[in-house]
Design an enzyme around this catalytic site. Structure first.
Site, PDB file in Angstrom:
ATOM      1  N   ASP A  83      24.036  -3.991  21.870  1.00 36.10           N
ATOM      2  CA  ASP A  83      23.758  -5.396  22.199  1.00 36.10           C
ATOM      3  C   ASP A  83      23.401  -5.470  23.676  1.00 36.10           C
ATOM      4  OD1 ASP A  83      23.720  -8.145  22.523  1.00 36.10           O
ATOM      5  OD2 ASP A  83      25.365  -8.476  21.112  1.00 36.10           O
ATOM      6  N   ASP A  94      18.923 -12.212  25.105  1.00 34.42           N
ATOM      7  CA  ASP A  94      20.043 -11.549  24.438  1.00 34.42           C
ATOM      8  C   ASP A  94      19.509 -10.978  23.119  1.00 34.42           C
ATOM      9  OD1 ASP A  94      22.577 -10.882  23.491  1.00 34.42           O
ATOM     10  OD2 ASP A  94      23.310 -12.942  23.386  1.00 34.42           O
ATOM     11  N   HIS A 156      24.407 -18.732  19.488  1.00 32.49           N
ATOM     12  CA  HIS A 156      24.866 -19.618  20.567  1.00 32.49           C
ATOM     13  C   HIS A 156      23.721 -20.151  21.393  1.00 32.49           C
ATOM     14  CE1 HIS A 156      24.216 -16.017  23.095  1.00 32.49           C
ATOM     15  NE2 HIS A 156      24.633 -15.387  22.012  1.00 32.49           N
ATOM     16  N   HIS A 164      27.066 -17.891  26.645  1.00 27.11           N
ATOM     17  CA  HIS A 164      27.555 -18.742  25.563  1.00 27.11           C
ATOM     18  C   HIS A 164      27.741 -20.134  26.144  1.00 27.11           C
ATOM     19  CE1 HIS A 164      29.149 -14.935  23.391  1.00 27.11           C
ATOM     20  NE2 HIS A 164      27.895 -15.181  23.110  1.00 27.11           N
ATOM     21  N   GLU A 188      22.421 -14.488  15.743  1.00 27.36           N
ATOM     22  CA  GLU A 188      22.898 -13.112  15.587  1.00 27.36           C
ATOM     23  C   GLU A 188      23.780 -12.933  14.350  1.00 27.36           C
ATOM     24  OE1 GLU A 188      25.592 -11.692  18.697  1.00 27.36           O
ATOM     25  OE2 GLU A 188      25.394 -13.611  19.701  1.00 27.36           O
ATOM     26  N   GLU A 280      19.902  -9.424  16.404  1.00 32.00           N
ATOM     27  CA  GLU A 280      19.885 -10.620  17.260  1.00 32.00           C
ATOM     28  C   GLU A 280      18.561 -10.792  17.993  1.00 32.00           C
ATOM     29  OE1 GLU A 280      22.798 -10.594  20.473  1.00 32.00           O
ATOM     30  OE2 GLU A 280      22.662 -12.775  20.664  1.00 32.00           O
TER      31      GLU A 280
HETATM   32 MN    MN Z   1      24.459 -13.259  21.677  1.00 29.43          MN
HETATM   33 MN    MN Z   2      24.008 -10.174  22.129  1.00 28.09          MN
END
Ligand code: MN
Ligand code: MN
Length: 295
Positions: A83, A94, A156, A164, A188, A280
């Site tokens: 990630d 992200d 998010h 977030h 995600e 994601e």
């Molecule tokens: Mn994320």
């Molecule tokens: Mn992530």
């Protein structure tokens, strides 16, 4: 959203994609996670960006929030989630991928299920769905493949220097009929062969500043100033603290945690200890258009 901000997000997204492709290319079974983390970090800096959080390298039933410390000997194996967060002046992208480092057919199917769920959710955005509808699409896609979505992990909203930022995009059909307003979001999906819930396990070696205030010991103060200047409230790693501040780093972090100046992130573990896959992407919703910046 103003044009300059959109451009910065797009630039962060493009770099996130490049780093994700790089990770897919270099990671092999048996490689030390520490080496993977360093290579990914070097790649991010070489592209003139900064990590928005320490790259998460989470194996099998660990769904998220693991980063190796300085003497970590853990090797890449199983179902590995990578990630990656990128930021340029606080504009964050992200994105995540899952690699199967085994020959297990179930793992491949699990990865496909999360990727398809993400794809279906992103495609649905054109119809301005509610959060309930997005969550339902993710849940139905994953369940149709015979797996469970992880219901207490979610996508998010994202804001400047905030990964977030308050709003959650569920991975199941909850009862929130709210629709997305203009802004930046990550979707995600996580899928597992287990029951589909996570609990907080051991420390993941990741921290963030929650309340910037004074601290007594000069060494600790110096470390705090370093991280605040570099990341503001974005997460940072125990490893970087160990690299820059030596053997006292762990103790100083403990001191800051006790004073509630920083928080520590726990590893997120699937409750039935079954393997987890994740996919994601980050997108911008602006004036009725959707721009997927990490694709
Ligand atoms: Mn994320
Ligand atoms: Mn992530």
């Amino acid at each position: 959203m103003i044009k300059e901000d959109i451009e910065k997000y797009e630039k962060a997204g493009k770099i996130a994609k490049e780093v994700r492709d790089y990770a897919r290319e270099i990671v092999k079974p048996g490689m030390i996670l520490l080496e993977i983390a360093k290579k990914i970090e070097d790649k991010i800096y070489s592209l003139n960006a900064s990590p928005a959080f320490p790259v998460n390298l989470s194996i099998d039933e660990i769904a998220a929030h693991y980063h190796p410390n300085i003497d970590d000997k853990t090797m890449a194996k199983g179902l590995l989630k990578i990630d990656i967060g990128i930021h340029i002046d606080g504009f964050i992208a992200d994105t995540a991928l899952t690699l199967d480092l085994t020959q297990d057919r179930i793992h491949k199917k699990l990865i496909e299920a999360t990727e398809l769920a993400l794809d279906n959710a992103l495609k649905s955005l054109a119809k301005n769905p509610s959060l309930h509808e997005i969550g339902s699409i993710i849940q139905e896609t994953i369940e149709s493949k015979g797996f469970s979505p992880i219901i207490n992990l979610s996508g998010h909203s994202i804001e400047k220097y905030e990964i977030h930022a308050g709003l959650t995009i569920p991975n199941y059909g909850n009862n929130n009929n709210q629709k997305l307003t203009d802004g930046v979001y990550a979707i995600e999906p996580f899928a597992t062969t287990g029951e589909g819930k996570i609990y907080e396990g051991n420390p993941g070696n990741i921290y963030s500043i929650i309340n910037m205030k004074n601290t007594r010991s000069p060494h600790t103060r110096k470390m705090l100033d370093y991280f605040y200047k570099k990341y503001q409230t974005l997460p940072f790693s125990l490893r970087e603290a160990q690299e820059k501040f030596g053997v006292l780093a762990r103790l100083s972090l403990k001191e800051l945690e006790t004073s509630k100046i920083i928080q520590s992130y726990a590893q997120l573990i699937e409750s039935s200890k079954k393997p987890v896959a994740q996919a994601e992407h980050t997108f911008i919703k602006s004036d009725n258009s959707i721009i997927i910046i990490t694709k």
